[in-house]
Design an enzyme around this catalytic site. Structure first.
Site, PDB file in Angstrom:
ATOM      1  N   CYS A   1       0.699  -1.459  -0.163  1.00 55.07           N
ATOM      2  CA  CYS A   1      -0.098  -0.130  -0.036  1.00 55.07           C
ATOM      3  C   CYS A   1       1.000   1.113  -0.266  1.00 55.07           C
ATOM      4  O   CYS A   1       0.796   2.246  -0.864  1.00 55.07           O
ATOM      5  CB  CYS A   1      -0.992   0.119   1.143  1.00 55.07           C
ATOM      6  SG  CYS A   1      -2.067  -1.651   1.741  1.00 55.07           S
TER       7      CYS A   1
ATOM      8  N   HIS B   1       1.564   5.346  -1.499  1.00 52.11           N
ATOM      9  CA  HIS B   1       0.942   5.608  -0.134  1.00 52.11           C
ATOM     10  C   HIS B   1       1.496   6.202   1.267  1.00 52.11           C
ATOM     11  O   HIS B   1       0.857   6.294   1.406  1.00 52.11           O
ATOM     12  CB  HIS B   1      -0.888   5.618  -0.029  1.00 52.11           C
ATOM     13  CG  HIS B   1      -1.984   5.623  -0.792  1.00 52.11           C
ATOM     14  ND1 HIS B   1      -2.290   6.371  -1.588  1.00 52.11           N
ATOM     15  CD2 HIS B   1      -2.227   4.466  -1.695  1.00 52.11           C
ATOM     16  CE1 HIS B   1      -2.867   5.671  -2.371  1.00 52.11           C
ATOM     17  NE2 HIS B   1      -3.743   4.915  -2.064  1.00 52.11           N
TER      18      HIS B   1
ATOM     19  N   ARG C   1     -13.225   0.141  -0.899  1.00 53.65           N
ATOM     20  CA  ARG C   1     -11.832   1.225  -1.674  1.00 53.65           C
ATOM     21  C   ARG C   1     -10.870   0.008  -1.276  1.00 53.65           C
ATOM     22  O   ARG C   1     -10.039   0.291  -1.873  1.00 53.65           O
ATOM     23  CB  ARG C   1     -11.899   2.490  -0.907  1.00 53.65           C
ATOM     24  CG  ARG C   1     -10.936   2.865  -0.536  1.00 53.65           C
ATOM     25  CD  ARG C   1     -10.489   3.754  -2.384  1.00 53.65           C
ATOM     26  NE  ARG C   1      -9.370   2.910  -3.283  1.00 53.65           N
ATOM     27  CZ  ARG C   1      -9.377   3.246  -3.995  1.00 53.65           C
ATOM     28  NH1 ARG C   1     -10.382   4.697  -4.373  1.00 53.65           N
ATOM     29  NH2 ARG C   1      -9.317   1.393  -4.846  1.00 53.65           N
TER      30      ARG C   1
ATOM     31  N   CYS D   1      -8.215  -1.787  -4.288  1.00 48.95           N
ATOM     32  CA  CYS D   1      -6.866  -1.402  -4.161  1.00 48.95           C
ATOM     33  C   CYS D   1      -5.806  -3.496  -4.090  1.00 48.95           C
ATOM     34  O   CYS D   1      -4.623  -2.286  -4.757  1.00 48.95           O
ATOM     35  CB  CYS D   1      -6.778  -0.619  -2.979  1.00 48.95           C
ATOM     36  SG  CYS D   1      -6.358   1.231  -2.328  1.00 48.95           S
TER      37      CYS D   1
END
Lengths: 103, 269
Positions: free
Chosen positions: B178, B182, B226, B230
């Site tokens: 992730c 991010h 969401r 992802c």
């Protein structure tokens, strides 16, 4: 049956501002599903708005309008407490009318 | 002459770079304008209205509404409940997020089977998701309130730590985590700016604007969606709906957003 609309009608100066959200698929008839079959057209064709029964807006729509459409317009001659009703009719003959009070 | 040419090339490069940076900025501004223009008539309101009906309707084999469901602040309390989630619930002895809690209530209060409830958690062409509508109604009832996830119970702390590990865990065919997308400033996917979730302001802004109506899909998307998407984009194995991993990751992200003002369901491109 179709889901209800969300209608807000508020005074904006000496005019009434109406904001309407409609719940509709608005299929164009151009798209294909996962199996390759054409998804039949299904869209709102006529929209009318009345204030205390008198027509203040009349529109003809087509498949170019987006899914879950949002419409905003202003009209003169309304006052707080008046009832604004919006009706749509789609190409399958399904229809829906909802009402709001001007605030 | 050769030296001059080099200088000139450097100058041209600098100009080109400046122009590029400026263009990026204007593109982002234009997307912001687009979002603002859409925000006025957010179709998420249609989901909120349908969700409120579903919450209050007597449904399922037990003909019960969800109005006795405890989603964090006691049975039936909707307002503000989303700001304290995920949290530990004694009756299930688990940390639960909103969606897993709704599944729990639909099973225990309304008598649905778990399989029925989670069959279609995300809406799509020709099918509407009840869970997404309920999520819209409940999250919308926390609008304007501050995120306040406790994370003090041992199981909550454990979930937070697991979530943090998942966030930084690299894997899959692309060796992605992730944090690959991010964990740094100014990263984008196509034209979308990606929030740097290791920074408080970005984490708050990101978490407090989900769920959201996705214009490109014509659907309201929940936080479970969401994370699911992802994972799909990272080419990870499917993130199972309301799995402990999904809740742990939600716990980590929700707690990172503490103090942020909740403002969803939002609208996204």
């Amino acid at each position: 049956m179709a889901d209800p609309m969300k209608i807000r009608a508020t005074m904006s100066g000496d005019k009434v501002e109406v904001k309407v959200l409609m719940s509709h698929e608005m299929e164009t008839g151009q798209r294909k599903d996962a199996k390759g079959a054409t998804i039949p057209a299904w869209f709102i064709q006529n929209v009318t708005a009345t204030c205390n029964g008198k027509t203040v807006l009349s529109a003809e729509w087509g498949p170019a309008v987006a899914k879950n459409p949002y419409m905003s317009f202003k009209f003169a001659g309304g006052k707080p407490g008046d009832k604004v009703a919006v009706t749509w009719v789609d190409n399958k003959g399904d229809k829906r009318t909802d009402e709001a009070t001007i605030s | 002459m050769a030296r001059n040419f080099g200088l000139m090339a450097a100058a041209v490069c600098a100009l080109a770079f400046a122009a590029h940076a400026q263009q990026d900025k204007s593109v982002i501004d234009e997307i912001e304008k687009y979002r603002a223009a859409l925000g006025d008539g957010n179709p998420a309101e249609l989901w909120e209205a349908r969700g409120e009906d579903l919450w209050k309707q007597a449904r399922g084999p037990k003909k019960a509404s969800l109005e006795k469901c405890d989603i964090g602040l006691g049975p039936g309390v909707v307002k503000g409940a989303y700001t304290v989630l995920p949290k530990y619930f004694g009756d299930t002895d688990k940390v639960e997020d909103l969606e897993s809690r709704l599944v729990t209530c639909m099973v225990t209060l309304q008598g649905f089977t778990r399989e029925e409830v989670v069959k279609d958690p995300f809406g799509g062409p020709g099918k509407k998701s009840d869970l997404e509508a309920l999520v819209a109604y409940i999250t919308g009832s926390s609008r304007g309130m501050k995120m306040n996830v406790a994370g003090t119970h041992p199981k909550e702390r454990e979930a937070y730590e697991i979530g943090q590990k998942i966030f930084f865990h690299r894997g899959g065919p692309h060796d992605f985590a992730c944090s690959t997308c991010h964990g740094d400033d100014n990263l984008r996917i196509r034209l979308q700016d990606l929030p740097n979730l290791s920074k408080v302001a970005d984490a708050q802004r990101a978490y407090t604007t989900w769920p959201a109506y996705r214009v490109s899909q014509g659907e309201l998307r929940s936080f479970q969606w969401r994370l699911y998407d992802c994972f799909r984009q990272q080419r990870f194995p499917e993130l199972v709906y309301t799995s402990p991993a999904s809740i742990a990751l939600t716990m980590y992200l929700a707690k990172s957003a503490n103090g942020g003002t909740y403002n969803a369901p939002a609208i996204k491109r």
